[in-house]
Design a protein around this motif. Sequence first.
Motif, mmCIF file in Angstrom:
data_model
loop_
_atom_site.group_PDB
_atom_site.id
_atom_site.type_symbol
_atom_site.label_atom_id
_atom_site.label_comp_id
_atom_site.label_asym_id
_atom_site.label_seq_id
_atom_site.Cartn_x
_atom_site.Cartn_y
_atom_site.Cartn_z
ATOM 1 N N ILE A 27 23.191 62.198 -6.297
ATOM 2 C CA ILE A 27 24.487 62.711 -5.816
ATOM 3 C C ILE A 27 24.417 62.950 -4.310
ATOM 4 O O ILE A 27 25.304 62.568 -3.548
ATOM 5 N N ASP A 28 23.318 63.568 -3.859
ATOM 6 C CA ASP A 28 23.163 63.813 -2.423
ATOM 7 C C ASP A 28 23.177 62.494 -1.659
ATOM 8 O O ASP A 28 23.800 62.395 -0.591
ATOM 9 N N THR A 55 24.678 59.719 -2.410
ATOM 10 C CA THR A 55 26.030 59.136 -2.299
ATOM 11 C C THR A 55 26.841 59.873 -1.234
ATOM 12 O O THR A 55 27.688 59.275 -0.581
ATOM 13 N N VAL A 56 26.581 61.178 -1.062
ATOM 14 C CA VAL A 56 27.353 61.954 -0.087
ATOM 15 C C VAL A 56 26.831 61.729 1.326
ATOM 16 O O VAL A 56 27.613 61.563 2.265
ATOM 17 N N THR A 57 25.498 61.707 1.499
ATOM 18 C CA THR A 57 24.925 61.653 2.849
ATOM 19 C C THR A 57 24.470 60.249 3.245
ATOM 20 O O THR A 57 24.169 60.024 4.419
ATOM 21 N N GLY A 58 24.357 59.330 2.262
ATOM 22 C CA GLY A 58 23.897 57.981 2.569
ATOM 23 C C GLY A 58 22.392 57.877 2.753
ATOM 24 O O GLY A 58 21.891 56.848 3.193
ATOM 25 N N GLN A 59 21.654 58.944 2.424
ATOM 26 C CA GLN A 59 20.198 58.934 2.610
ATOM 27 C C GLN A 59 19.521 59.493 1.374
ATOM 28 O O GLN A 59 19.906 60.581 0.904
ATOM 29 N N GLU A 60 18.498 58.786 0.861
ATOM 30 C CA GLU A 60 17.729 59.369 -0.245
ATOM 31 C C GLU A 60 16.542 60.122 0.331
ATOM 32 O O GLU A 60 15.748 59.559 1.070
ATOM 33 N N LYS A 61 16.423 61.417 0.018
ATOM 34 C CA LYS A 61 15.413 62.265 0.678
ATOM 35 C C LYS A 61 14.536 62.922 -0.383
ATOM 36 O O LYS A 61 14.534 64.135 -0.517
ATOM 37 N N ARG A 62 13.799 62.134 -1.164
ATOM 38 C CA ARG A 62 13.047 62.687 -2.294
ATOM 39 C C ARG A 62 12.048 63.773 -1.877
ATOM 40 O O ARG A 62 12.015 64.840 -2.496
ATOM 41 N N PRO A 63 11.216 63.570 -0.851
ATOM 42 C CA PRO A 63 10.251 64.634 -0.495
ATOM 43 C C PRO A 63 10.959 65.950 -0.148
ATOM 44 O O PRO A 63 10.511 67.029 -0.528
ATOM 45 N N TYR A 64 12.088 65.856 0.554
ATOM 46 C CA TYR A 64 12.865 67.051 0.884
ATOM 47 C C TYR A 64 13.321 67.752 -0.385
ATOM 48 O O TYR A 64 13.166 68.970 -0.539
ATOM 49 N N PHE A 102 23.939 77.247 0.968
ATOM 50 C CA PHE A 102 23.272 76.262 1.836
ATOM 51 C C PHE A 102 23.751 74.841 1.576
ATOM 52 O O PHE A 102 23.721 74.002 2.473
ATOM 53 N N ALA A 103 24.117 74.562 0.332
ATOM 54 C CA ALA A 103 24.552 73.193 0.013
ATOM 55 C C ALA A 103 25.436 73.223 -1.220
ATOM 56 O O ALA A 103 25.190 74.008 -2.143
ATOM 57 N N ILE A 104 26.469 72.392 -1.198
ATOM 58 C CA ILE A 104 27.289 72.175 -2.405
ATOM 59 C C ILE A 104 27.735 70.724 -2.385
ATOM 60 O O ILE A 104 28.200 70.227 -1.358
ATOM 61 N N ASP A 105 27.532 70.042 -3.488
ATOM 62 C CA ASP A 105 27.950 68.640 -3.619
ATOM 63 C C ASP A 105 28.428 68.396 -5.034
ATOM 64 O O ASP A 105 27.748 68.781 -5.985
ATOM 65 N N VAL A 106 29.556 67.727 -5.153
ATOM 66 C CA VAL A 106 30.043 67.284 -6.460
ATOM 67 C C VAL A 106 30.121 65.751 -6.401
ATOM 68 O O VAL A 106 30.566 65.190 -5.384
ATOM 69 N N ALA A 107 29.672 65.079 -7.455
ATOM 70 C CA ALA A 107 29.722 63.610 -7.492
ATOM 71 C C ALA A 107 31.161 63.154 -7.279
ATOM 72 O O ALA A 107 32.087 63.744 -7.850
#
Length: 151
Positions: A12-13, A15-24, A74-79
């Motif tokens: 979901i993150d 799709t919103v930010t355009g970056q996959e940040k698995r370690p984060y 700190f963060a809110i995201d809905v698909a």
Amino acid sequence: MRRADLDRVIAIDATVTGQEKRPYWLRVYRRYGVASAGEQRHFLVALRGKDVVGFLIGEVRDWEFGSPPCGWVFAIDVAPEARQAGTGSLLLAALIAAFRRAGVRKLRTLLSRDNTVILSFFRSQGMMAGPLIPLEMDLDPPAAAAPKAAR
Ligand SMILES: CC(C)(COP(=O)(O)OP(=O)(O)OC[C@H]1O[C@@H](n2cnc3c(N)ncnc32)[C@H](O)[C@@H]1OP(=O)(O)O)[C@@H](O)C(=O)NCCC(=O)NCCS
């Protein structure tokens, strides 16, 4: 939030930010998603059936920025396919209930001034401009201005 929800949160993150940040996200999960996070830290997911369709991260910060204990989002995201159906409102209401149980009486967040959707959302929930102002500066000196060592 369970460990099994993490892949969906990361997707979901992305799709919103355009970056996959698995370690984060693994670091965020260790800090906010485990039982030891206690009353101060919250990593909530919204489920439609068994599918994670949104998430929210919040934390109580004590006496920082000169303020009495305060709840931060700190963060809110809905698909995207699940938006405008009350999911973000439900996530925020659950966080506010947890903050109230912990005795917190103030909610704060920071947002980009260009992000009108998130601004509309927080305004719809009753949030207004607060008394703090964000400050920042670049820490990298321009190459041409770097001082030379004296001999
Ligand atoms: C902001 C966000 C969380 C809202 O989630 P949501 O589930 O759609 O929110 P809700 O359905 O509970 O909407 C509640 C209210 O927010 C406002 N709102 C939601 N989406 C909106 C939009 N696209 N435009 C304007 N207002 C909007 C409305 O006032 C809405 O109330 P209404 O349905 O009675 O009109 C979602 O759009 C999102 O994830 N956006 C991207 C988030 C982001 O940029 N995150 C990065 C910073 S942390």
